[in-house]
Design a protein around this motif. Sequence first.
Motif, PDB file in Angstrom:
ATOM      1  N   VAL A   1       0.838  -1.199   0.000  1.00 46.99           N
ATOM      2  CA  VAL A   1       0.000   0.000   0.000  1.00 46.99           C
ATOM      3  C   VAL A   1       0.876   1.254   0.000  1.00 46.99           C
ATOM      4  O   VAL A   1       0.606   2.222  -0.725  1.00 46.99           O
ATOM      5  CB  VAL A   1      -0.945   0.000   1.219  1.00 46.99           C
ATOM      6  CG1 VAL A   1      -1.678   1.330   1.324  1.00 46.99           C
ATOM      7  CG2 VAL A   1      -1.935  -1.139   1.108  1.00 46.99           C
TER       8      VAL A   1
ATOM      9  N   GLU B   1       3.928   1.532  -1.157  1.00 52.17           N
ATOM     10  CA  GLU B   1       4.567   1.653  -2.472  1.00 52.17           C
ATOM     11  C   GLU B   1       3.606   2.252  -3.489  1.00 52.17           C
ATOM     12  O   GLU B   1       4.008   3.041  -4.356  1.00 52.17           O
ATOM     13  CB  GLU B   1       5.054   0.276  -2.934  1.00 52.17           C
ATOM     14  CG  GLU B   1       6.282  -0.220  -2.177  1.00 52.17           C
ATOM     15  CD  GLU B   1       6.689  -1.625  -2.605  1.00 52.17           C
ATOM     16  OE1 GLU B   1       5.830  -2.345  -3.156  1.00 52.17           O
ATOM     17  OE2 GLU B   1       7.856  -1.996  -2.389  1.00 52.17           O
ATOM     18  N   GLU B   2       2.342   1.883  -3.398  1.00 50.90           N
ATOM     19  CA  GLU B   2       1.345   2.468  -4.295  1.00 50.90           C
ATOM     20  C   GLU B   2       1.206   3.976  -4.052  1.00 50.90           C
ATOM     21  O   GLU B   2       1.048   4.758  -4.989  1.00 50.90           O
ATOM     22  CB  GLU B   2      -0.006   1.773  -4.101  1.00 50.90           C
ATOM     23  CG  GLU B   2      -0.063   0.370  -4.686  1.00 50.90           C
ATOM     24  CD  GLU B   2      -1.436  -0.259  -4.531  1.00 50.90           C
ATOM     25  OE1 GLU B   2      -2.260   0.300  -3.784  1.00 50.90           O
ATOM     26  OE2 GLU B   2      -1.678  -1.301  -5.165  1.00 50.90           O
ATOM     27  N   LYS B   3       1.259   4.370  -2.776  1.00 49.23           N
ATOM     28  CA  LYS B   3       1.169   5.802  -2.456  1.00 49.23           C
ATOM     29  C   LYS B   3       2.354   6.557  -3.025  1.00 49.23           C
ATOM     30  O   LYS B   3       2.207   7.646  -3.565  1.00 49.23           O
ATOM     31  CB  LYS B   3       1.097   5.991  -0.943  1.00 49.23           C
ATOM     32  CG  LYS B   3      -0.192   5.501  -0.302  1.00 49.23           C
ATOM     33  CD  LYS B   3      -0.152   5.720   1.211  1.00 49.23           C
ATOM     34  CE  LYS B   3      -1.431   5.239   1.876  1.00 49.23           C
ATOM     35  NZ  LYS B   3      -1.370   5.408   3.356  1.00 49.23           N
TER      36      LYS B   3
ATOM     37  N   ALA C   1       1.884   6.782  -6.747  1.00 52.32           N
ATOM     38  CA  ALA C   1       0.803   7.706  -7.102  1.00 52.32           C
ATOM     39  C   ALA C   1       1.206   9.161  -6.931  1.00 52.32           C
ATOM     40  O   ALA C   1       0.668  10.051  -7.591  1.00 52.32           O
ATOM     41  CB  ALA C   1      -0.432   7.416  -6.252  1.00 52.32           C
TER      42      ALA C   1
ATOM     43  N   LYS D   1       5.085   6.178 -12.811  1.00 48.24           N
ATOM     44  CA  LYS D   1       4.139   5.505 -11.933  1.00 48.24           C
ATOM     45  C   LYS D   1       4.072   4.017 -12.272  1.00 48.24           C
ATOM     46  O   LYS D   1       4.018   3.641 -13.438  1.00 48.24           O
ATOM     47  CB  LYS D   1       2.744   6.132 -12.070  1.00 48.24           C
ATOM     48  CG  LYS D   1       2.680   7.588 -11.617  1.00 48.24           C
ATOM     49  CD  LYS D   1       1.262   8.126 -11.711  1.00 48.24           C
ATOM     50  CE  LYS D   1       1.191   9.572 -11.234  1.00 48.24           C
ATOM     51  NZ  LYS D   1      -0.175  10.105 -11.284  1.00 48.24           N
ATOM     52  N   THR D   2       4.082   3.201 -11.256  1.00 50.27           N
ATOM     53  CA  THR D   2       4.023   1.746 -11.441  1.00 50.27           C
ATOM     54  C   THR D   2       2.859   1.179 -10.645  1.00 50.27           C
ATOM     55  O   THR D   2       2.548   1.653  -9.553  1.00 50.27           O
ATOM     56  CB  THR D   2       5.323   1.067 -10.969  1.00 50.27           C
ATOM     57  OG1 THR D   2       5.541   1.388  -9.592  1.00 50.27           O
ATOM     58  CG2 THR D   2       6.508   1.520 -11.797  1.00 50.27           C
ATOM     59  N   SER D   3       2.216   0.183 -11.207  1.00 49.89           N
ATOM     60  CA  SER D   3       1.115  -0.484 -10.508  1.00 49.89           C
ATOM     61  C   SER D   3       1.662  -1.576  -9.605  1.00 49.89           C
ATOM     62  O   SER D   3       2.810  -2.009  -9.745  1.00 49.89           O
ATOM     63  CB  SER D   3       0.136  -1.087 -11.524  1.00 49.89           C
ATOM     64  OG  SER D   3       0.814  -2.028 -12.353  1.00 49.89           O
ATOM     65  N   ARG D   4       0.822  -2.038  -8.686  1.00 56.17           N
ATOM     66  CA  ARG D   4       1.235  -3.085  -7.742  1.00 56.17           C
ATOM     67  C   ARG D   4       1.582  -4.364  -8.513  1.00 56.17           C
ATOM     68  O   ARG D   4       0.867  -4.786  -9.415  1.00 56.17           O
ATOM     69  CB  ARG D   4       0.113  -3.378  -6.753  1.00 56.17           C
ATOM     70  CG  ARG D   4       0.469  -4.496  -5.783  1.00 56.17           C
ATOM     71  CD  ARG D   4      -0.691  -4.914  -4.920  1.00 56.17           C
ATOM     72  NE  ARG D   4      -1.051  -3.888  -3.951  1.00 56.17           N
ATOM     73  CZ  ARG D   4      -1.700  -4.160  -2.815  1.00 56.17           C
ATOM     74  NH1 ARG D   4      -2.036  -5.396  -2.511  1.00 56.17           N
ATOM     75  NH2 ARG D   4      -2.015  -3.184  -1.993  1.00 56.17           N
TER      76      ARG D   4
END
Length: 550
Positions: A103, A105-107, A110, A118-121
């Motif tokens: 979570v 890493e997503e922040k 983003a 930007k990279t997705s999970r």
Amino acid sequence: MSQPFDLSQFPDLPPEVVKAFEAAQSELSVERAARQHEQAVVAEKSAFITELKALIAKLESQVQDYRRTKFGPKSEKLDPAQLELALEDLETAIAETQEQIAVAEEKVAASATDPETKTSRKPRKSRALPDHLPRVERVIEPDSITCPCGCGDMVRIGEDRAERLDYIPARYQVIATIRPKYACPKGRTGVVQAKAPAHLLEGSWPTEALLAQVAVSKHSEHMPLNRQAVVMARHGVPIDRSVLADWMGRTGALIEPVVEHMAKALIQGSTRLYVDETTAPVLDPGRGKTKTGYLWAVLRDERGWNGPAPPGVVFHYRPGRKGAYADEILTGFNGTIQVDAYGGYTHLAKPDRKGGKPLKLAFCWAHGRRKLIKAKPKKGSPIVDEALVRIAALYNVEDAIRGSEPDHRRAVRQNLSRPLVDEFFTWLAAQAARISRKSELGEALAYMLRRQDGFRLFLDDGRVDMDSNLVENAIRSPAMNRRNALFAGHDDGGRSWARFASLIGTCKMNGVEPYAYLRDLFTKLANGHLDKDIDALMPWAYAEASHPSQ
């Protein structure tokens, strides 16, 4: 901060000057807002990175604790049931931290200003679910498959498939058995009615399937009856714990002949058995406290030397740990028993043994190894390290011959293992002479030196193993049941524990699902199969019937 310039103080300025000034002010405001936004994004991203670093440090600490618990020296001192519970909690904590890191890493991703960075999970590594489970397919179609170019509907070119594991909650139902009665309309003959089906517990509510479920929940999943009663009430079936206990007590009495027959089969059809014992606390009503009873495990497993007899284990409840109980349990058996070096077995090897001929005692190298590890000082010991390396070399030989014929195993051991064992005990005696016998390490060395004959026995018999780990593994299930239920309420309760543990443990050794076996067993017992063919009621017979081609 400078104050904004007020044009109202200069009413005579030309219109074009006013316009130019207002445009410049607007550009400065946009630039200032963009700069403030960028600063806020950087601050937010820095906070996310700080949070991520803290979570990573937390995860590293948890992983270190997990490795220390599972592989460190303390794991030798933990009860197996305690170790499993500790690892379960640590694995849960690690998974929670990993999710928090994902979570975070997503922040961080983003908050990146550049969309390309930007990279997705990262998706979890897919695992295959068992093929035998029923599949329910749910196809999700797009809202529209009309092609934007106007050519009509799009053509299906492939699909993405993802599988998830679902759960259907337990459902209780009532089976109402109706037996219509028929009679001659003119009253000339008697009444005709179908015979009532046989039930294991006549005059009681539970079907054989429900009895099997309660037994497996208690003795395989280690859920005491009071907790089962809570679960049943949650599903709308308020059955009191005392009722469940009544069902299990009556069922335990009915399976006694099956377990006794299985115990005789293990003893009469074997030349080598594993034997071990574990505590079974029992309530002592006269004192209002618990007393220490014991479950004695007798296990047969010939798969290590490709023997013909199916594996099985029988637990015998006894109120104590005296060697006389071991002799009583093993009455009629003549051969070799694989045991730890508990003194209660010593008299079984003497000529005055009451239960039969003197037995050969094959001692467990794993126990000797543990004693050495336990005696290792905190600062370390080159003697212990060297001993462990030498013992590991013996286990390497065993790994290579596991499952081979007895003659081959014996030949390899004579050629490879005997020199290693001779060197080990010669070296061990030399080290023991240098160390105080009163020290913990000195006692560990003496433990093995005094029992050389038992530790060497595997060298001359291909049917004997190096250790008794198999029976120790079998004891873990009753030990977990003891941990959850704390104690049995009576000696008879201890005997009931032993019977169910015997059937369930033997099921697991033969690859049989315990619930399916017990349901089948209870049904056959209800229909009088016990008097017809008791051999067909053994768990290994059920395994052969279920998988005839194997």
